[in-house]
Scaffold this motif. Sequence first.
Motif, PDB file in Angstrom:
ATOM      1  N   LEU A 134      49.242  56.652 -28.108  1.00  0.00           N
ATOM      2  CA  LEU A 134      48.287  55.983 -27.231  1.00  0.00           C
ATOM      3  C   LEU A 134      48.976  55.523 -25.955  1.00  0.00           C
ATOM      4  CD1 LEU A 134      45.443  54.991 -26.675  1.00  0.00           C
ATOM      5  CD2 LEU A 134      45.937  52.963 -28.083  1.00  0.00           C
ATOM      6  N   GLY A 135      50.183  55.003 -26.080  1.00  0.00           N
ATOM      7  CA  GLY A 135      50.951  54.624 -24.889  1.00  0.00           C
ATOM      8  C   GLY A 135      51.181  55.813 -23.974  1.00  0.00           C
ATOM      9  N   GLN A 180      47.277  58.615 -17.841  1.00  0.00           N
ATOM     10  CA  GLN A 180      46.114  58.170 -17.063  1.00  0.00           C
ATOM     11  C   GLN A 180      46.507  57.204 -15.948  1.00  0.00           C
ATOM     12  OE1 GLN A 180      43.536  56.445 -20.074  1.00  0.00           O
ATOM     13  NE2 GLN A 180      42.395  58.363 -20.253  1.00  0.00           N
ATOM     14  N   GLY A 181      47.787  56.867 -15.863  1.00  0.00           N
ATOM     15  CA  GLY A 181      48.232  55.916 -14.856  1.00  0.00           C
ATOM     16  C   GLY A 181      48.058  54.468 -15.266  1.00  0.00           C
ATOM     17  N   ALA A 196      50.066  51.090 -21.336  1.00  0.00           N
ATOM     18  CA  ALA A 196      50.985  51.970 -22.069  1.00  0.00           C
ATOM     19  C   ALA A 196      52.160  51.172 -22.618  1.00  0.00           C
ATOM     20  CB  ALA A 196      51.484  53.085 -21.150  1.00  0.00           C
ATOM     21  N   ARG A 197      52.728  50.329 -21.782  1.00  0.00           N
ATOM     22  CA  ARG A 197      53.898  49.554 -22.223  1.00  0.00           C
ATOM     23  C   ARG A 197      53.536  48.589 -23.357  1.00  0.00           C
ATOM     24  NH1 ARG A 197      55.026  50.188 -16.665  1.00  0.00           N
ATOM     25  NH2 ARG A 197      54.209  48.142 -16.131  1.00  0.00           N
ATOM     26  N   ALA A 231      60.884  53.072 -21.186  1.00  0.00           N
ATOM     27  CA  ALA A 231      61.683  53.122 -19.956  1.00  0.00           C
ATOM     28  C   ALA A 231      61.049  54.063 -18.930  1.00  0.00           C
ATOM     29  CB  ALA A 231      63.108  53.567 -20.277  1.00  0.00           C
ATOM     30  N   MET A 232      60.583  55.218 -19.385  1.00  0.00           N
ATOM     31  CA  MET A 232      59.972  56.188 -18.466  1.00  0.00           C
ATOM     32  C   MET A 232      58.665  55.658 -17.880  1.00  0.00           C
ATOM     33  SD  MET A 232      61.963  58.745 -18.082  1.00  0.00           S
ATOM     34  CE  MET A 232      63.272  57.543 -18.159  1.00  0.00           C
ATOM     35  N   SER A 233      57.959  54.827 -18.639  1.00  0.00           N
ATOM     36  CA  SER A 233      56.740  54.220 -18.126  1.00  0.00           C
ATOM     37  C   SER A 233      57.045  53.340 -16.915  1.00  0.00           C
ATOM     38  CB  SER A 233      56.051  53.407 -19.227  1.00  0.00           C
ATOM     39  OG  SER A 233      54.839  52.859 -18.760  1.00  0.00           O
ATOM     40  N   TYR A 234      58.134  52.583 -17.020  1.00  0.00           N
ATOM     41  CA  TYR A 234      58.567  51.785 -15.866  1.00  0.00           C
ATOM     42  C   TYR A 234      58.945  52.696 -14.700  1.00  0.00           C
ATOM     43  CZ  TYR A 234      58.681  47.314 -18.361  1.00  0.00           C
ATOM     44  OH  TYR A 234      58.337  46.166 -19.039  1.00  0.00           O
ATOM     45  N   ALA A 235      59.638  53.788 -15.001  1.00  0.00           N
ATOM     46  CA  ALA A 235      60.105  54.688 -13.947  1.00  0.00           C
ATOM     47  C   ALA A 235      58.947  55.331 -13.194  1.00  0.00           C
ATOM     48  CB  ALA A 235      61.013  55.759 -14.540  1.00  0.00           C
TER      49      ALA A 235
END
Length: 158
Positions: free
Chosen positions: A74-75, A81-82, A87-88, A109-113
């Motif tokens: 789901l994250g 979807q932005g 997500a986090r 980590a990639m979500s932050y990036a």
Amino acid sequence: MEPFEHLENLFRVFCAEPNSVVRHGEHTVEPAAGARELDDQRHSLLTELERIAVQILEQAASLPGADWQTFNALGSAYDQQGRHGDARQKYEAALQLNPSQTSVKNNLAMSYAVEGKLPDAESRLRKLLEEPGANETPMNPRVSARPMAGSRSKLTGS
């Protein structure tokens, strides 16, 4: 209509005639216009499938006993979807259930990036690299680094 039924119907419509996509392009007088129309249809279908997939994952995550893989998936869908903040939160929920899961830590980590929060991404990746076994490459048990006894190596001929 339930999400699963809707998804199944979309697949039936889309896959009923697998060659229709090719035929559509062949019968188009102006190939560029046909390609754009096809891209628009494909984009609409993928957007609808993504929406349904997220809906299904949200329902699964709300069930008692939802596992870390559900929250991780789901994250990932939210990231696509932005919806990086959402997500986090789901990655954090996955880590509550399985704190040692490296793939979830990487996704976090990639979500932050991808949101441009590079210092946060970097600090999380650095922590991940400091964990025991971080530099070890997991070996697929079906793949052997050595040829099996009695077999000839395709690379060396031995």
